[in-house]
Design a protein around this motif. Structure first.
Motif, PDB file in Angstrom:
ATOM      1  N   ASN A 118     -37.574 -46.600  16.417  1.00  0.00           N
ATOM      2  CA  ASN A 118     -36.130 -47.562  16.528  1.00  0.00           C
ATOM      3  C   ASN A 118     -36.176 -48.499  15.134  1.00  0.00           C
ATOM      4  O   ASN A 118     -35.633 -49.632  15.256  1.00  0.00           O
ATOM      5  CB  ASN A 118     -35.979 -48.147  17.739  1.00  0.00           C
ATOM      6  CG  ASN A 118     -35.555 -47.468  18.884  1.00  0.00           C
ATOM      7  OD1 ASN A 118     -35.653 -46.224  18.693  1.00  0.00           O
ATOM      8  ND2 ASN A 118     -35.756 -47.969  20.028  1.00  0.00           N
ATOM      9  N   ALA A 177     -43.081 -50.762  12.829  1.00  0.00           N
ATOM     10  CA  ALA A 177     -42.491 -51.266  14.104  1.00  0.00           C
ATOM     11  C   ALA A 177     -43.296 -52.390  14.922  1.00  0.00           C
ATOM     12  O   ALA A 177     -42.883 -53.358  15.270  1.00  0.00           O
ATOM     13  CB  ALA A 177     -42.157 -49.962  15.143  1.00  0.00           C
TER      14      ALA A 177
ATOM     15  N   ALA B  87     -33.579 -52.227  20.153  1.00  0.00           N
ATOM     16  CA  ALA B  87     -34.384 -52.535  18.959  1.00  0.00           C
ATOM     17  C   ALA B  87     -33.993 -54.120  18.673  1.00  0.00           C
ATOM     18  O   ALA B  87     -34.608 -55.143  18.483  1.00  0.00           O
ATOM     19  CB  ALA B  87     -34.701 -51.611  17.661  1.00  0.00           C
TER      20      ALA B  87
END
Ligand SMILES: Nc1ncnc2c1ncn2[C@@H]1O[C@H](COP(=O)(O)OP(=O)(O)OP(=O)(O)O)[C@@H](O)[C@H]1O
Ligand SMILES: [Mg+2]
Lengths: 274, 188
Positions: A118, A177, B87
């Motif tokens: 993401n 991430a 996120a």
């Protein structure tokens, strides 16, 4: 409000548990449609503790950590972070459903790394990592930049600052991430099967980054994983989830070398054979 | 502008705002532009709201294409993967920051082809405006045509070409923007 007495469970008589838990689950239940996914989970996480969450597919591992990230709400039970209810705020000593302000206050303590990374595709690697420190923590550009570069170098991506996510391999994306989550300096970091979307040859580099991080940080970590060797290496405690309940928990040694329940033995044998 | 506001309204978490923008969009998409033009120009004065022909056309065209545009905005926002929202939450962004920093910049890129089409439609829509006395190309064409029946074909062919030439820069700009914002996308 005074913090209610905690009942003594296996999870708070462990050596590290003399400290007050940073996060706690009390009798958490969750149903999707007519499937009861969590059937009363009790779990305490001590500050700095590294907990591996293992269990068969569908046993509710993801649901447990998503609840702590406020991405999923329990049907009943109480989750607390630093002794404060996550999904309720206190109004005149009474509990009311949490509003956005309360949730944002609580989220300061929690960070998460996702299975599918993401990353923000429209931002460079550097901006992926500086964006929240600047806008959410209010750091100066310079300070955020310093922190981000520091962290990206640590995960081995110091030379990719200006690349876009689409130009990176899966393993590199996942390391970005991780950096993006760590620069926020949460007290609990959640990892949801962060290597299961990766090609096998890229798994190692990501696990190594997490192992190094685990060694040097005093962040608590909850790691959902199917990598048993990794769980054994990195975790202080391993929790085996089965069918929405904690079936067994213990040190890596206890869980992997001396599993008590039949279910855990069956579960582990599948991995040892492979 | 109208398109973006109404599009955001459609995905708002407040039911009331969602309803209001849905009604607006359905109303203006469901009725023809011509009817709306006549309404704004001829009917509203009856309620004491008087527009010049030019202003009336701007208002009607704006509201009409705003409604179409809002659908483009809405579908682009809804097309952004859920992981982007999650996120942003995990990074403790506010809802507003999430929209501004994460969702809209990505949605904008998806809106460009849609907006490109709409501005070309808008250009063509101006022909209807002539009906409320504003002289535009088609209207002029009609006058010419009336003056001499044998001109009909050439006049309308010329018109078509003129519209196309005016639309060309729009088509090019839309394409160029699409390219520019395609940078660094692909799957993540
Ligand atoms: N949003 C949802 N809606 C409906 N069902 C859901 C939802 N999220 C999870 N479930 C179901 O709940 C069960 C537990 O899901 P969960 O993702 O927590 O399991 P898991 O232990 O993480 O499994 P895996 O190892 O496959 O990731 C699964 O059967 C799943 O299909
Ligand atoms: Mg899962």
């Amino acid at each position: 409000m005074s913090i209610p007495e905690r009942k003594l469970t296996t999870s708070n008589i462990y050596p590290m548990k003399s400290k007050k838990p940073i996060a706690s689950y009390e009798n958490i239940k969750k149903t999707y449609g007519d499937a009861e996914v969590l059937k009363g989970v009790d779990l305490n996480i001590a500050p700095g503790e590294k907990v591996a969450l293992i269990g068969p597919s569908g046993s509710g591992k993801t649901t447990i950590i998503r609840m702590l990230m406020t991405l999923e709400q329990p049907d009943s039970g109480m989750i607390k972070v630093e002794g404060k209810p996550l999904w309720y705020k206190e109004v005149n000593g009474k509990l009311a459903p949490a509003d956005e302000k309360h949730l944002r206050e609580m989220r300061k303590n929690i960070g998460m790394v996702f299975q599918h990374f993401n990353l923000f595709p429209h931002m460079t690697i550097l901006r992926n990592v500086t964006e929240a420190p600047v806008h959410v923590l209010g750091l100066s550009k310079e300070e955020a930049h310093r922190r981000a570069v520091d962290m990206l170098e640590k995960v081995g991506l110091g030379d990719k600052l200006d690349a876009y996510p689409s130009q990176l391999s899966g393993g590199q994306k996942q390391r970005v991430a991780i950096a993006r989550a760590v620069v926020m300096q949460p007290k609990v970091m959640l990892f949801d099967e962060v290597t299961s979307a990766l090609d096998p040859e890229l798994v190692g580099e990501v696990l190594q980054v997490i192992k190094d991080l685990a060694k040097e940080t005093d962040m608590a970590m909850i790691l959902v994983t199917h990598e048993m060797d990794f769980a054994r290496d990195v975790a202080d405690r391993v929790i085996f989830l089965h069918d929405g309940k904690i079936e067994e928990e213990g040190t890596p040694k206890e869980i992997f070398e001396n599993p008590k329940s039949e279910r855990l033995r069956t579960f582990l044998s599948r991995f040892l054979k492979g | 502008m109208i398109a973006i506001i109404a599009g955001l309204g459609r995905v708002s978490k407040f039911t009331f705002i969602r309803k209001v923008s849905a009604v607006y969009v359905e109303l203006f998409r469901g009725t023809s532009l011509l009817v709306q033009l006549f309404w704004v120009f001829f009917a509203l004065p009856a309620f004491g709201i008087q527009f010049t022909a030019f202003l009336a056309s701007v208002v009607a065209l704006g509201l009409n294409y705003g409604a179409y545009g809002s659908e483009v905005v809405r579908s682009a926002i809804l097309a952004i993967p859920k992981g982007q929202t999650e996120a942003s939450i995990a990074l403790n962004m506010t809802n507003f920051q999430r929209m501004r920093l994460v969702i809209l910049p990505q949605a904008f890129r998806m809106m460009l082809p849609g907006f490109g089409n709409i501005s070309i439609e808008l250009l063509k829509g101006t022909s209807l405006v002539s009906l409320i006395t504003l002289t535009d190309l088609t209207y002029k064409g009609l006058i010419l045509q009336n003056a001499n029946i044998s001109y009909t074909m050439p006049v309308f062919t010329t018109l078509l070409i003129v519209y196309f030439i005016i639309a060309l820069p729009l088509i090019f700009t839309a394409k160029k923007l699409e390219k520019r914002y395609a940078k660094g996308v692909a799957n993540v």
